[in-house]
Design an enzyme around this catalytic site. Sequence first.
Site, PDB file in Angstrom:
ATOM      1  N   HIS A 285      55.320  68.531  43.321  1.00 13.66           N
ATOM      2  CA  HIS A 285      55.055  69.992  42.354  1.00 13.66           C
ATOM      3  C   HIS A 285      53.700  70.415  42.393  1.00 13.66           C
ATOM      4  CE1 HIS A 285      56.040  70.097  37.737  1.00 13.66           C
ATOM      5  NE2 HIS A 285      55.415  70.931  38.545  1.00 13.66           N
TER       6      HIS A 285
ATOM      7  N   HIS B   2      60.406  59.666  44.488  1.00 14.78           N
ATOM      8  CA  HIS B   2      60.104  60.058  43.183  1.00 14.78           C
ATOM      9  C   HIS B   2      57.954  60.473  43.506  1.00 14.78           C
ATOM     10  CE1 HIS B   2      59.671  59.286  38.802  1.00 14.78           C
ATOM     11  NE2 HIS B   2      58.349  58.830  39.356  1.00 14.78           N
ATOM     12  N   GLU B   3      57.423  59.500  43.657  1.00 12.71           N
ATOM     13  CA  GLU B   3      56.345  59.600  43.989  1.00 12.71           C
ATOM     14  C   GLU B   3      55.973  61.838  44.617  1.00 12.71           C
ATOM     15  OE1 GLU B   3      54.732  58.795  42.060  1.00 12.71           O
ATOM     16  OE2 GLU B   3      55.113  57.274  41.913  1.00 12.71           O
TER      17      GLU B   3
ATOM     18  N   HIS C 238      56.919  63.890  42.575  1.00  2.56           N
ATOM     19  CA  HIS C 238      55.306  64.546  41.970  1.00  2.56           C
ATOM     20  C   HIS C 238      53.928  65.569  43.044  1.00  2.56           C
ATOM     21  CE1 HIS C 238      55.998  62.400  38.412  1.00  2.56           C
ATOM     22  NE2 HIS C 238      56.429  61.289  38.685  1.00  2.56           N
TER      23      HIS C 238
END
Length: 602
Positions: free
Chosen positions: A398, A391-392, A395
Site C-alpha cells: 500500500h 498482513h504487514e 501495508h
Amino acid sequence: MSEIKKIPARSEIAVEDTWATEDLYPSDEAWQAELASMEGAKEVFASYAGRLGESGQTLYEYLHYDEEQGETFSRLANYCMRKADEDTRNATYQAMRGQFMGIAVAMGAVRSFETPEIMAIPDEKLEQFYKDCPALERYRRALTDLRRMKDHTLSPAEEKLLAASDEMGGAPQNIYGSFANADITFADAVDSKGNKYPLRQGNFVSYEESPDRVLRKSAYENLYDSFTNYKNTAAGLLNAQNKQLKFYAEARKYPNAFEKALDRTNVPTSVYLNLIEAVHKNMDKMHRYVRLRKKLLGVDELHFYDVYTPLLEGVDKQIPFAEAKQTVYDALAPLGEDYRAILKEGFENRWIDVYTNEGKRSGAYSAGAQVHPYVLLNYTGTLDSQFTLAHEMGHALHSYLSNKHQNPVDAGYVIFVAEVASTCNEALLMEYLLSKTTDKKERAYLINHFLDQFKGTLYRQTMFAEFELNIGRMVAEGKTLTADVLCAEYKRLNELYFGEDMIVDDRIAMEWARIPHFYMNYYVFQYATGYSAAIALSRKILKEGESAVKDYLGFLSGGCSKSPIDLLKGAGVDMTTSEPVEQALQLFDELLDEMEELTKDL
C-alpha cells in the site's frame, strides 16, 4: 512443545534476515551529517514567516521547500526509529531517536506560523493565487484539507507554543515503549515437564498457542503478574496519555479528544460509534464462538490462556520462513502479476526484519519509507506468523504504490484506510489455504484460524476501541485513570464481549497495560472497520476478477488524494453504513455453522 532456543542477541541474527537500513543511510555518521543540515533548514523556514499570503509564487516556493524537507525528515526518522527498534536497550539509537525528536519539535516551532497564515488567506485570494501560479495546483488538495480545520487553528503565538510542547506531549508513549519493551521482565514460563522458557512480550502469544496447558497458564500468569507489580506506573502513563490528549483537544476547541482524533483524518465519529453498535447487536455470535471453543478443548472452565491455542491437535506445524513467503506469494495471485512482482522484490531485497532478538521491539509493523517500506516481524513459524507476514506486506505494498503514484504531499494514506490492504491480504491467504485442502480436520483447523481472526480483529479490537472511548470520556469528565478504575472497566468489557462461558479473572483485567495501541490516539477501531472493508473487498476480487482488482489497486495507489471514505467508495465499499460490518459478522456466523458441522464427530 519442542524446545525453544535461547533468544539470540542482535549480532547473532543473519544479515539476510534483517532489514536494509543502509538503503536509508550507509552509516550512523551519514545520518548525523544530514541531521545537522536541518539547522540551515530552520533558517529557511523562518524566512517565510509573515509572507505566505503575499503571492501565489511565495506560497508555492514555501510548500515546495517544505515537501523536499519532508522527504529528508522522513528518511531521518525511518533510520533512527528502525535502528532503535532493533534493540530497545541500545543507548546509541535511543539517543539518536531523541536527537531527531528534539530537532523535529524545534522545526515544528519554527514552522508554527504556517497554518495560521494559510488559514488567514481569503478564499477568493487563494483562488487568484492558483491562477497566478499554476504550479500551486500541486498543493490544492493538501491546502483544501488543511483549511477545513480553520475553526481549530489558533493564533501564530499560540500555535508556536503548542508546537514547542509536542515533545512533552509524546512523553507518555515514549516512556511506555521503554517500560513495556525494555525494562519490564518476566519470570520464565514452565511447561508440564518442568522445562523453562524465556518469556518476553514478543514470544508470549507463541506460548499461548501451545497445546501444553501448563505452559500456557504459566506464561499467562507470569506475564500479567509482572504487569500487576507495576500497575500504578502503567496506570500513571495511560492517565498521562489521556490527559495530554484532553489538553490538546481543548486547546484546539474540540469538545473532546475523540472528536479531534477522527476529524484529523476526516472520518465521521458515527463510523466509530456505528461499529460498536453493530458488534453489540451481534454479541451472541461471539458468545457462541466461546462456547464452541470450550466444548472442543474439552475443559470444565475456559480461561484466557485457552484463547489462542489451536482447537485441533496434530494439524498445526512449524512453517519455515521461506515456505511462508512462497505461500503468501501464491495466495496473492488474484491481485495480478504486477502486484506480486513488488511483493517478490520486498522478499528478496531485505525489506523485512524477520526474527526476534534480545531487546527487539515486540509485535509487527510496516513503515513506508520513500526508498522502500520496512517491515518488522517477530516470526515464530506458526500459522499466525504466516498471516502476520501477509498482513504487514499488505501495508508495505500500500505504501509502495501510494509513493509511486502520488506526489509526496498526497502519498501518505491516513490511518482509517491503513488496515484495509493488510487484512485483504490475510483474507486472500485464508481463501487460498482453504481451497488447497480436502482434509476435513485440516479444513476445520483453518476455519478455526479464520474464526480467531474475527474474534481477534473484529470483536477484540472493537472492545479495545470501546475501552479507549470510555476511558477518554472519564478523563473528559475530570476523573483520574487509576489502576483500579482501568482494571474495573477492562474487566467489565471482557465479561460483556466473551460472555458467561469465559472465566474473566483479575489477571486479564490488567491486559490494558500491555496494549501499545492505547497510546496511538483512537487508532484501534480502524482494525475492525478495516477488517470489515477487507472482507468485502477480498470477496469482490475473487468474485469479479480483473475489474475489482483494478478498482482495488486504484485504492492502494490513492494515498490521501481523496478522503478515506471516498477512496473506499471508489473500491466498492461504503463505510458510512454498518453494512460492511454486518456482512462480515454474517460470514463469521456461517463459519461457525461449518466449524460445528466439521467437528461434531471429531
